[in-house]
Design an enzyme around this catalytic site. Structure first.
Site, PDB file in Angstrom:
ATOM      1  N   SER A 101      -4.106   3.688 -10.805  1.00  0.00           N
ATOM      2  CA  SER A 101      -4.878   4.002  -9.598  1.00  0.00           C
ATOM      3  C   SER A 101      -4.260   3.305  -8.391  1.00  0.00           C
ATOM      4  O   SER A 101      -3.084   2.928  -8.433  1.00  0.00           O
ATOM      5  CB  SER A 101      -6.338   3.599  -9.798  1.00  0.00           C
ATOM      6  N   ASN A 102      -4.999   3.140  -7.313  1.00  0.00           N
ATOM      7  CA  ASN A 102      -4.498   2.482  -6.097  1.00  0.00           C
ATOM      8  C   ASN A 102      -5.635   1.724  -5.420  1.00  0.00           C
ATOM      9  O   ASN A 102      -6.769   1.743  -5.895  1.00  0.00           O
ATOM     10  CB  ASN A 102      -3.862   3.522  -5.163  1.00  0.00           C
ATOM     11  N   HIS A 103      -5.332   1.067  -4.307  1.00  0.00           N
ATOM     12  CA  HIS A 103      -6.291   0.152  -3.658  1.00  0.00           C
ATOM     13  C   HIS A 103      -7.263   0.820  -2.691  1.00  0.00           C
ATOM     14  O   HIS A 103      -7.950   0.132  -1.948  1.00  0.00           O
ATOM     15  CB  HIS A 103      -5.541  -0.953  -2.923  1.00  0.00           C
ATOM     16  N   SER A 104      -7.323   2.145  -2.662  1.00  0.00           N
ATOM     17  CA  SER A 104      -8.245   2.807  -1.727  1.00  0.00           C
ATOM     18  C   SER A 104      -9.692   2.400  -2.007  1.00  0.00           C
ATOM     19  O   SER A 104     -10.152   2.444  -3.141  1.00  0.00           O
ATOM     20  CB  SER A 104      -8.113   4.329  -1.851  1.00  0.00           C
ATOM     21  N   ALA A 128      -6.950   8.954  -1.360  1.00  0.00           N
ATOM     22  CA  ALA A 128      -5.638   8.447  -1.776  1.00  0.00           C
ATOM     23  C   ALA A 128      -5.399   8.993  -3.184  1.00  0.00           C
ATOM     24  O   ALA A 128      -5.713   8.358  -4.191  1.00  0.00           O
ATOM     25  CB  ALA A 128      -5.628   6.925  -1.759  1.00  0.00           C
TER      26      ALA A 128
END
Ligand code: CTP
Ligand code: CA
Length: 225
Positions: free
Chosen positions: A33-36, A100
């Protein structure tokens, strides 16, 4: 409430907004995943609602509550978000792609938890569908706004995405600058159309969202009147 005096300038519009990160499963207990945080997309949903729009918020997993009055469609993966976006976008006047989205998904999701058997391991990834670009291919397409999170060459990359994905507007933010972008409460945007460049200065994401919603509507009206 202060809402009583608010100008309901989006009364006849339906906004579909993607927000938050997506999660791409590796096995039953792990994901990419990502930091959104979802804060920007949720702030846009809130601002559009306050201005009188009907709002459908297609959201990946986030820790914040959806604004009262919006239709919340919860998804996990990019491919789920793609499917829901293509379902709701044809009915929308405006589509804002704030999510994101993970660019790749895992080629073969393991059905059981992967064991640490080897010292080196590889995971094969496959490119996900581009949600906003596919919405822009619809016969019945809304006014389309993309985002571009960049760490360098912001204008060049953002204008490239605007043209390549066939968007009406793109809101670029320089995520390399301190105090804005991913996970922050503040943001600064540079919004590009084919001919314009408009700066929205660094402020709380709710203030930025209010200005962006108004700007999107101005360009929507230019196109439709
Ligand atoms: N986007 C999307 N679907 C994807 C990937 C991105 O809808 N599978 C949207 C994002 O929501 C954003 C815009 O496309 O509105 C630009 O996303 P960004 O990650 O900046 O660009 P990419 O096209 O993915 O290119 P790159 O990550 O290589 O810069
Ligand atoms: Ca990307």
């Amino acid at each position: 409430s202060s809402d009583f005096f608010a100008d309901k300038y989006l009364q006849n519009q339906h906004w579909v907004i993607t927000a938050g990160p997506t999660r791409e499963a590796i096995d039953p207990v792990r994901y990419i995943s990502n930091h959104s945080s979802g804060k920007m997309g949720y702030a846009i949903a809130h601002a559009a609602l306050r201005a009188g729009a009907k709002v459908t918020l297609i959201s990946g997993p986030v820790d914040i509550a959806a604004p009262t009055g919006c239709e919340l469609i919860q998804v996990i993966s990019a491919e789920q978000m793609h499917k829901q976006a293509l379902t709701y976008a044809p009915q929308a006047t405006t589509f804002v792609a704030c999510a994101a989205v993970a660019d790749y998904r895992v080629a073969d999701i393991a059905s059981e938890k992967i064991k640490k058997d080897s010292d080196v391991m590889q995971i094969s990834l496959i490119k996900n569908h581009d949600i906003v670009a596919d919405v822009a291919q619809l016969a019945q397409k809304p006014f389309i706004v993309g985002f571009a999170a960049e760490t360098q060459n912001v204008e060049q990359y953002a204008r490239g995405k605007l043209m390549r994905k066939n968007l009406d507007l793109i809101a670029a933010n320089d995520v390399a600058k301190a105090g804005q972008g991913f996970n922050s409460n503040d943001n600064a945007l540079t919004v590009f159309s084919a001919i314009d460049k408009i700066e929205i200065p660094l402020a709380n994401k709710h203030i930025v969202a209010k200005q962006l919603v108004s700007l999107i509507n101005q360009h929507y009206l230019l196109k439709h009147t």
